[in-house]
Each structure stands twice: as C-alpha cells, then as structure tokens.
Write a protein that holds these residues in place. Structure first.
Motif, PDB file in Angstrom:
ATOM      1  N   GLU A 110       0.596  -1.067  -0.268  1.00 18.29           N
ATOM      2  CA  GLU A 110      -0.029   0.316   0.006  1.00 18.29           C
ATOM      3  C   GLU A 110       1.082   1.301  -0.167  1.00 18.29           C
ATOM      4  OE1 GLU A 110      -2.454  -0.234   3.220  1.00 18.29           O
ATOM      5  OE2 GLU A 110      -4.078  -1.841   2.445  1.00 18.29           O
ATOM      6  N   ARG A 111       2.097   1.663   0.325  1.00 19.43           N
ATOM      7  CA  ARG A 111       2.479   2.515   0.609  1.00 19.43           C
ATOM      8  C   ARG A 111       3.860   2.291  -0.743  1.00 19.43           C
ATOM      9  NH1 ARG A 111       3.295   4.656   5.032  1.00 19.43           N
ATOM     10  NH2 ARG A 111       5.484   5.426   4.581  1.00 19.43           N
ATOM     11  N   ARG A 112       2.817   3.267  -1.362  1.00 23.43           N
ATOM     12  CA  ARG A 112       3.495   3.194  -3.185  1.00 23.43           C
ATOM     13  C   ARG A 112       2.619   4.465  -3.857  1.00 23.43           C
ATOM     14  NH1 ARG A 112       4.789  -3.099  -5.762  1.00 23.43           N
ATOM     15  NH2 ARG A 112       5.861  -4.148  -4.085  1.00 23.43           N
ATOM     16  N   LEU A 113       3.734   4.886  -4.872  1.00 25.57           N
ATOM     17  CA  LEU A 113       2.980   6.128  -5.647  1.00 25.57           C
ATOM     18  C   LEU A 113       3.010   5.511  -6.684  1.00 25.57           C
ATOM     19  CD1 LEU A 113       2.292   8.857  -5.830  1.00 25.57           C
ATOM     20  CD2 LEU A 113       4.066   9.437  -5.871  1.00 25.57           C
ATOM     21  N   THR A 114       2.107   5.271  -7.721  1.00 23.35           N
ATOM     22  CA  THR A 114       2.784   4.967  -9.021  1.00 23.35           C
ATOM     23  C   THR A 114       2.341   5.826  -9.809  1.00 23.35           C
ATOM     24  OG1 THR A 114       1.903   3.065  -9.170  1.00 23.35           O
ATOM     25  CG2 THR A 114       1.039   3.602 -10.564  1.00 23.35           C
ATOM     26  N   VAL A 115       2.695   6.774 -10.576  1.00 21.98           N
ATOM     27  CA  VAL A 115       2.388   7.595 -11.986  1.00 21.98           C
ATOM     28  C   VAL A 115       2.890   7.280 -13.240  1.00 21.98           C
ATOM     29  CG1 VAL A 115       2.856   9.916  -9.693  1.00 21.98           C
ATOM     30  CG2 VAL A 115       5.441   8.948 -11.740  1.00 21.98           C
ATOM     31  N   THR A 116       2.498   8.183 -13.762  1.00 23.23           N
ATOM     32  CA  THR A 116       2.548   7.851 -15.736  1.00 23.23           C
ATOM     33  C   THR A 116       2.502   9.079 -16.401  1.00 23.23           C
ATOM     34  OG1 THR A 116       1.043   6.585 -15.501  1.00 23.23           O
ATOM     35  CG2 THR A 116       1.417   6.836 -17.226  1.00 23.23           C
ATOM     36  N   GLY A 117       4.325   9.075 -17.098  1.00 23.30           N
ATOM     37  CA  GLY A 117       4.050  10.670 -17.591  1.00 23.30           C
ATOM     38  C   GLY A 117       3.875  10.395 -18.846  1.00 23.30           C
ATOM     39  N   GLU A 118       3.567  11.350 -19.826  1.00 25.44           N
ATOM     40  CA  GLU A 118       3.535  11.067 -20.839  1.00 25.44           C
ATOM     41  C   GLU A 118       4.412  12.149 -21.985  1.00 25.44           C
ATOM     42  OE1 GLU A 118      -0.515  10.902 -23.635  1.00 25.44           O
ATOM     43  OE2 GLU A 118       0.261  12.829 -24.393  1.00 25.44           O
ATOM     44  N   GLY A 119       5.374  11.446 -22.880  1.00 23.11           N
ATOM     45  CA  GLY A 119       6.797  12.166 -23.721  1.00 23.11           C
ATOM     46  C   GLY A 119       6.006  12.833 -24.497  1.00 23.11           C
ATOM     47  N   ARG A 120       6.070  14.004 -25.793  1.00 23.12           N
ATOM     48  CA  ARG A 120       5.499  13.662 -26.907  1.00 23.12           C
ATOM     49  C   ARG A 120       6.784  15.269 -27.595  1.00 23.12           C
ATOM     50  NH1 ARG A 120       0.482  14.913 -29.449  1.00 23.12           N
ATOM     51  NH2 ARG A 120      -0.707  14.066 -27.559  1.00 23.12           N
ATOM     52  N   ILE A 121       7.387  14.484 -28.934  1.00 27.94           N
ATOM     53  CA  ILE A 121       8.070  15.105 -29.349  1.00 27.94           C
ATOM     54  C   ILE A 121       7.753  15.185 -31.550  1.00 27.94           C
ATOM     55  CG2 ILE A 121      10.980  15.057 -30.463  1.00 27.94           C
ATOM     56  CD1 ILE A 121      10.417  15.019 -27.221  1.00 27.94           C
ATOM     57  N   GLU A 122       8.048  15.859 -31.744  1.00 23.57           N
ATOM     58  CA  GLU A 122       7.602  17.068 -32.722  1.00 23.57           C
ATOM     59  C   GLU A 122       8.806  16.592 -33.811  1.00 23.57           C
ATOM     60  OE1 GLU A 122       6.180  18.453 -30.857  1.00 23.57           O
ATOM     61  OE2 GLU A 122       4.261  17.282 -31.098  1.00 23.57           O
ATOM     62  N   ALA A 123       8.800  15.965 -34.509  1.00 20.32           N
ATOM     63  CA  ALA A 123       9.924  15.794 -35.932  1.00 20.32           C
ATOM     64  C   ALA A 123       9.108  16.041 -36.928  1.00 20.32           C
ATOM     65  CB  ALA A 123      10.375  14.337 -35.159  1.00 20.32           C
ATOM     66  N   VAL A 124      10.697  16.230 -38.376  1.00 20.19           N
ATOM     67  CA  VAL A 124       9.571  17.073 -39.762  1.00 20.19           C
ATOM     68  C   VAL A 124       9.937  15.205 -40.288  1.00 20.19           C
ATOM     69  CG1 VAL A 124      10.105  18.093 -41.342  1.00 20.19           C
ATOM     70  CG2 VAL A 124      10.390  19.353 -39.734  1.00 20.19           C
ATOM     71  N   PRO A 125       8.657  14.909 -40.833  1.00 23.01           N
ATOM     72  CA  PRO A 125       8.975  13.912 -41.676  1.00 23.01           C
ATOM     73  C   PRO A 125      10.098  13.545 -42.759  1.00 23.01           C
ATOM     74  CG  PRO A 125       6.989  14.898 -42.177  1.00 23.01           C
ATOM     75  CD  PRO A 125       7.918  15.407 -41.193  1.00 23.01           C
ATOM     76  N   ASP A 126      10.428  12.797 -42.778  1.00 19.68           N
ATOM     77  CA  ASP A 126      11.743  12.552 -44.114  1.00 19.68           C
ATOM     78  C   ASP A 126      11.235  11.640 -45.179  1.00 19.68           C
ATOM     79  OD1 ASP A 126      12.518  10.084 -42.638  1.00 19.68           O
ATOM     80  OD2 ASP A 126      14.130  10.506 -41.903  1.00 19.68           O
ATOM     81  N   MET A 127      10.367  11.232 -44.646  1.00 19.25           N
ATOM     82  CA  MET A 127      10.039   9.733 -46.047  1.00 19.25           C
ATOM     83  C   MET A 127       8.138   9.525 -46.504  1.00 19.25           C
ATOM     84  SD  MET A 127      10.316   5.958 -45.112  1.00 19.25           S
ATOM     85  CE  MET A 127       8.664   5.677 -44.266  1.00 19.25           C
ATOM     86  N   ALA A 128       7.891   9.484 -47.602  1.00 26.34           N
ATOM     87  CA  ALA A 128       6.330   9.390 -48.042  1.00 26.34           C
ATOM     88  C   ALA A 128       6.111   8.399 -48.529  1.00 26.34           C
ATOM     89  CB  ALA A 128       6.123  10.604 -48.726  1.00 26.34           C
ATOM     90  N   THR A 129       4.917   7.598 -48.328  1.00 23.21           N
ATOM     91  CA  THR A 129       4.846   6.504 -48.406  1.00 23.21           C
ATOM     92  C   THR A 129       3.301   6.898 -49.734  1.00 23.21           C
ATOM     93  OG1 THR A 129       4.997   5.142 -46.945  1.00 23.21           O
ATOM     94  CG2 THR A 129       4.042   3.982 -48.093  1.00 23.21           C
ATOM     95  N   ILE A 130       3.480   6.358 -50.714  1.00 21.88           N
ATOM     96  CA  ILE A 130       2.276   7.051 -51.961  1.00 21.88           C
ATOM     97  C   ILE A 130       1.254   4.960 -51.901  1.00 21.88           C
ATOM     98  CG2 ILE A 130       1.559   7.756 -53.663  1.00 21.88           C
ATOM     99  CD1 ILE A 130       4.129   8.853 -53.673  1.00 21.88           C
ATOM    100  N   SER A 131       0.117   4.901 -52.105  1.00 22.92           N
ATOM    101  CA  SER A 131      -0.218   3.773 -52.866  1.00 22.92           C
ATOM    102  C   SER A 131      -0.740   4.576 -54.355  1.00 22.92           C
ATOM    103  CB  SER A 131      -0.831   3.584 -51.821  1.00 22.92           C
ATOM    104  OG  SER A 131      -2.202   2.413 -52.257  1.00 22.92           O
ATOM    105  N   LEU A 132      -0.372   3.539 -55.835  1.00 26.38           N
ATOM    106  CA  LEU A 132      -1.268   4.528 -56.904  1.00 26.38           C
ATOM    107  C   LEU A 132      -1.127   3.473 -57.596  1.00 26.38           C
ATOM    108  CD1 LEU A 132       1.463   3.873 -58.707  1.00 26.38           C
ATOM    109  CD2 LEU A 132       2.429   6.234 -57.256  1.00 26.38           C
ATOM    110  N   GLY A 133      -1.750   3.377 -58.747  1.00 26.27           N
ATOM    111  CA  GLY A 133      -1.636   2.190 -58.990  1.00 26.27           C
ATOM    112  C   GLY A 133      -3.294   2.644 -61.119  1.00 26.27           C
ATOM    113  N   VAL A 134      -2.600   1.143 -61.697  1.00 30.61           N
ATOM    114  CA  VAL A 134      -3.071   1.704 -63.113  1.00 30.61           C
ATOM    115  C   VAL A 134      -4.171   0.701 -62.952  1.00 30.61           C
ATOM    116  CG1 VAL A 134      -2.650   0.817 -65.770  1.00 30.61           C
ATOM    117  CG2 VAL A 134      -1.380   2.203 -63.686  1.00 30.61           C
TER     118      VAL A 134
END
Length: 233
Positions: free
Chosen positions: A24-48
């Motif tokens: 019972e003598r415990r403390l539980t915490v949750t932390g969230e970290g968020r990092i923004e980054a510029v993408p360096d790749m694209a995925t395209i779905s194309l067809g004929v």
C-alpha cells in the motif's frame, strides 16, 4: 490445542499484513512525452486501371502502363526495395440489358495493379506524383508521411516521459507530505511508444513548378512511461 492454532494463525498473518502494508505504501505515476519531428519519407499507394474487351487485352494494357510508371519511378531515384505490388486483380465489367427481363452481360474486363511506393527524398515527391500520373497511374488511394529511422525520436519521447513522471511523483509526494523511496519499477505504459501521428500541416511546395503541391507538415511521436515508487518513512 485451539489456543495453539490461534497462535499459529497470528504468526502466519503477521508477514502477510506487513506485505499488504508495504504494497500500500507505493506511489504510481504515468508520464507522457511528445516530440515533434519533420518527416523525411512518404508512402504512396498508386495504381493503374485499364479496361478492354477481353481479359488478356486489359492485362496487356495495364502492364504497359505499369511498366512506364515503374520506369519513371526508378528514374526519379526510387529503389526497387521501395516498390511493392500490393494488389492485382482482373474482373469483368457487367452491363445491364435494355430489357428488364434480360440477364446482365459482360461488356469488358478491368485490370487493376496497385503499387506501394516509399519516397525517401521528399524534394522530388511532387514532381514524381505528377510524372507517374502522366505515364498512366490513374488510381491514388493514399499518401502518408513518416520517418526512415523513428527510434531516435521515439527515444527522445521516452526520456521526456520519464522526466514528466518523475516531476509528477515529486509533486504528489510533496503535496501529500511524504517522501519518495526508491524506484521499484519502470515500464512503458503503451507497450513501446505510440506510432507517429500527423500534426497540423504547413505548406511545403516541392521544387518543380509543375509538381503536385504537397504539404509535409510535422509528425508527433508519443511515449508513456509508468513509474512505481516506494513511499519513504
């Protein structure tokens, strides 16, 4: 005899009580970290998609157009490892007869070949889309941005999540008038970090004046870390 059993039961319950109090003598915490980054790749779905009178003619027309699309993509610097056929299908095109009593008939055949393409140089993305459209790609079903190596950004998000969890633990302990004991456990609350999500996109036109305008925007990588502390005396 009964008195002896009571003593034994009491002795057994003491360590269990101590364990319960310790748990019972415990403390539980949750932390969230968020990092923004510029993408360096694209995925395209194309067809004929090609249509002809017979299935064979539709397949041949489709293959000619897809060969031109693949040649254009390779000329743009797309490697074979970044080209993958995702679906190929041939099916009849049915046509209803003028009479309501007549059965539908086959008016022709449609052949479709879908391709998943990874573009690792975003500076050529817009002009590549424009070029393959001119060469015969007439189906576009998806465009997404990502990172070629997401782990460094994910690690930054993890570090930020740990820092946030530690800050919250210290704040809560101070507010409760207790001291933090040793760190008992640490784990990723979402099992390894969330996949990157698109943030608000900023206008980012590609180099060619005739290229399809594409907005790359930013990606947001998120991690959640759970810390469990003992509460000190």
């Amino acid at each position: 005899m009964r008195f002896g059993l009571m003593i034994v039961a009491a002795l057994v319950s003491l360590p269990l009580l101590g364990f319960a109090q310790e748990a019972e003598r415990r403390l539980t915490v949750t932390g969230e970290g968020r990092i923004e980054a510029v993408p360096d790749m694209a995925t395209i779905s194309l067809g004929v998609t090609a249509e002809a009178r017979t299935a064979g003619e539709a397949i041949r027309a489709n293959s000619r157009a897809m060969d031109a699309v693949l040649e254009r993509l390779r000329a743009a610097g797309i490697e074979d490892r970044d080209l993958q056929t995702s679906n190929f299908s041939v099916h009849p095109r049915w046509e209803r007869a003028n009479s309501s009593n007549a059965a539908p008939r086959i008016a022709g055949f449609v052949a479709q070949n879908m391709l998943t393409v990874r573009v690792r140089d975003l500076s050529v993305l817009g002009e590549t889309l424009d070029a393959v459209a001119q060469d015969g790609a007439n189906s576009f079903s998806g465009l997404s941005f990502g990172l070629q190596d997401p782990e460094p950004v994910r690690d930054q998000a993890r570090v930020a999540a740990v820092a946030e969890a530690r800050r919250k633990a210290a704040l809560l302990a101070e507010a409760a008038g207790v001291t933090l004991g040793p760190l008992l456990s640490i784990d990723e609350a979402d099992g390894g970090g969330r996949p990157p999500i698109m943030m608000e996109m900023a206008e980012a036109r590609m180099s060619s004046a005739d290229a399809v305008p594409v907005a790359a925007g930013e990606l947001s990588m998120t991690a959640r870390i759970r810390l469990v502390y003992a509460i000190g005396e």
